[in-house]
Design an enzyme around this catalytic site. Structure first.
Site, PDB file in Angstrom:
ATOM      1  N   GLY A   1       3.985  -2.332  11.059  1.00  0.00           N
ATOM      2  CA  GLY A   1       3.303  -3.088  10.023  1.00  0.00           C
ATOM      3  C   GLY A   1       2.172  -2.294   9.413  1.00  0.00           C
ATOM      4  O   GLY A   1       1.700  -1.309   9.991  1.00  0.00           O
TER       5      GLY A   1
ATOM      6  N   GLN B   1      -5.833  -0.930   5.467  1.00  0.00           N
ATOM      7  CA  GLN B   1      -5.597   0.289   6.227  1.00  0.00           C
ATOM      8  C   GLN B   1      -5.387   1.507   5.331  1.00  0.00           C
ATOM      9  O   GLN B   1      -5.515   2.642   5.795  1.00  0.00           O
ATOM     10  CB  GLN B   1      -4.380   0.125   7.142  1.00  0.00           C
ATOM     11  CG  GLN B   1      -4.615  -0.832   8.289  1.00  0.00           C
ATOM     12  CD  GLN B   1      -3.380  -0.954   9.131  1.00  0.00           C
ATOM     13  OE1 GLN B   1      -2.522  -1.784   8.860  1.00  0.00           O
ATOM     14  NE2 GLN B   1      -3.276  -0.105  10.148  1.00  0.00           N
TER      15      GLN B   1
ATOM     16  N   CYS C   1      -1.919   0.696  16.977  1.00  0.00           N
ATOM     17  CA  CYS C   1      -2.224   0.531  15.555  1.00  0.00           C
ATOM     18  C   CYS C   1      -2.346   1.903  14.901  1.00  0.00           C
ATOM     19  O   CYS C   1      -2.942   2.808  15.483  1.00  0.00           O
ATOM     20  CB  CYS C   1      -3.534  -0.246  15.413  1.00  0.00           C
ATOM     21  SG  CYS C   1      -4.024  -0.573  13.712  1.00  0.00           S
ATOM     22  N   LEU C   2      -1.800   2.013  13.696  1.00  0.00           N
ATOM     23  CA  LEU C   2      -1.919   3.267  12.953  1.00  0.00           C
ATOM     24  C   LEU C   2      -3.371   3.621  12.685  1.00  0.00           C
ATOM     25  O   LEU C   2      -3.712   4.797  12.548  1.00  0.00           O
ATOM     26  CB  LEU C   2      -1.145   3.177  11.640  1.00  0.00           C
ATOM     27  CG  LEU C   2       0.368   2.981  11.763  1.00  0.00           C
ATOM     28  CD1 LEU C   2       0.982   2.781  10.381  1.00  0.00           C
ATOM     29  CD2 LEU C   2       1.016   4.138  12.487  1.00  0.00           C
TER      30      LEU C   2
ATOM     31  N   HIS D   1      -1.203  -9.468  13.847  1.00  0.00           N
ATOM     32  CA  HIS D   1      -1.922  -8.192  13.820  1.00  0.00           C
ATOM     33  C   HIS D   1      -2.299  -7.803  12.390  1.00  0.00           C
ATOM     34  O   HIS D   1      -3.456  -7.457  12.113  1.00  0.00           O
ATOM     35  CB  HIS D   1      -1.030  -7.122  14.460  1.00  0.00           C
ATOM     36  CG  HIS D   1      -1.638  -5.779  14.562  1.00  0.00           C
ATOM     37  ND1 HIS D   1      -1.925  -5.173  15.764  1.00  0.00           N
ATOM     38  CD2 HIS D   1      -2.005  -4.874  13.605  1.00  0.00           C
ATOM     39  CE1 HIS D   1      -2.446  -3.975  15.541  1.00  0.00           C
ATOM     40  NE2 HIS D   1      -2.503  -3.771  14.237  1.00  0.00           N
ATOM     41  N   GLU D   2      -1.337  -7.889  11.469  1.00  0.00           N
ATOM     42  CA  GLU D   2      -1.602  -7.482  10.089  1.00  0.00           C
ATOM     43  C   GLU D   2      -2.530  -8.454   9.368  1.00  0.00           C
ATOM     44  O   GLU D   2      -3.406  -8.042   8.607  1.00  0.00           O
ATOM     45  CB  GLU D   2      -0.300  -7.296   9.312  1.00  0.00           C
ATOM     46  CG  GLU D   2       0.630  -6.239   9.877  1.00  0.00           C
ATOM     47  CD  GLU D   2      -0.032  -4.908  10.188  1.00  0.00           C
ATOM     48  OE1 GLU D   2      -0.968  -4.493   9.476  1.00  0.00           O
ATOM     49  OE2 GLU D   2       0.396  -4.264  11.163  1.00  0.00           O
TER      50      GLU D   2
ATOM     51  N   HIS E   1      -6.024  -7.712  10.161  1.00  0.00           N
ATOM     52  CA  HIS E   1      -6.572  -6.610   9.354  1.00  0.00           C
ATOM     53  C   HIS E   1      -7.168  -7.128   8.045  1.00  0.00           C
ATOM     54  O   HIS E   1      -8.199  -6.634   7.590  1.00  0.00           O
ATOM     55  CB  HIS E   1      -5.486  -5.584   9.009  1.00  0.00           C
ATOM     56  CG  HIS E   1      -5.280  -4.533  10.039  1.00  0.00           C
ATOM     57  ND1 HIS E   1      -6.255  -3.628  10.410  1.00  0.00           N
ATOM     58  CD2 HIS E   1      -4.182  -4.224  10.789  1.00  0.00           C
ATOM     59  CE1 HIS E   1      -5.783  -2.814  11.330  1.00  0.00           C
ATOM     60  NE2 HIS E   1      -4.520  -3.151  11.585  1.00  0.00           N
TER      61      HIS E   1
END
Length: 160
Positions: free
Chosen positions: A48, A53, A90-91, A132-133, A136
């Site tokens: 995701g 991000q 996470c990225l 999760h997204e 963000h």
């Protein structure tokens, strides 16, 4: 389209902590952002990606758990049930893995890139990815919710 740089907590923690603004119209800028995010997500082998991000404070997320890409503007969780504890990465937090408790089942409402409202019933990994997204978009990182950190050498599945 173009790859975008993914912000990381090592350098951009303050940027990742800001709340994103609602998308009022799906225009060419949003469509280009979505395409760039798609390219970036797949290049990074992620599950995701949220617009903050890549440095854009707009409420746009992409999720793909291996069942096809889902792109939503202004996503909100309208229902949640149950509990699951799973490992997340996470990225934007490279090399760090931890166990997080999330709902087992969520219903997410949002707008497609065609401007239509939709609801997605998500369980398991898909529910985790949506939570999760969406976090963000609100300036929350999964590390804020970690119950226990995991040694990255013991990670067997791909990162988020």
């Amino acid at each position: 389209m173009a790859l975008r740089n993914v912000l990381t907590t090592e350098v951009d923690d303050a940027s990742l902590r800001q709340k994103s603004r609602e998308i009022t119209v799906i225009d060419d800028k949003i469509l280009t952002l979505a395409e760039d995010m798609k390219e970036t997500l797949y290049a990074q082998n992620g599950v995701g990606l949220a617009a903050p991000q890549v440095g854009v404070l707009k409420r746009l997320i992409l999720v793909d758990i291996g069942e096809g890409l889902i792109t939503l503007a202004n996503p909100v969780i309208v229902y949640q049930k149950g509990s699951q504890k799973e490992m997340e990465g996470c990225l934007s937090v490279p090399g760090v893995w931890g166990i997080v408790e999330r709902p087992e089942h969520v219903i997410v409402r949002g707008m497609t890139l065609e401007g239509k409202m939709t609801e997605i019933d998500a369980k398991g990994l898909l529910a985790i990815a949506f939570c999760h997204e969406i976090d963000h978009l609100n300036g929350t990182l999964y590390t804020d919710k970690v119950i226990e950190y995991v040694n990255p050498e013991h990670v067997s599945r791909g990162g988020k």
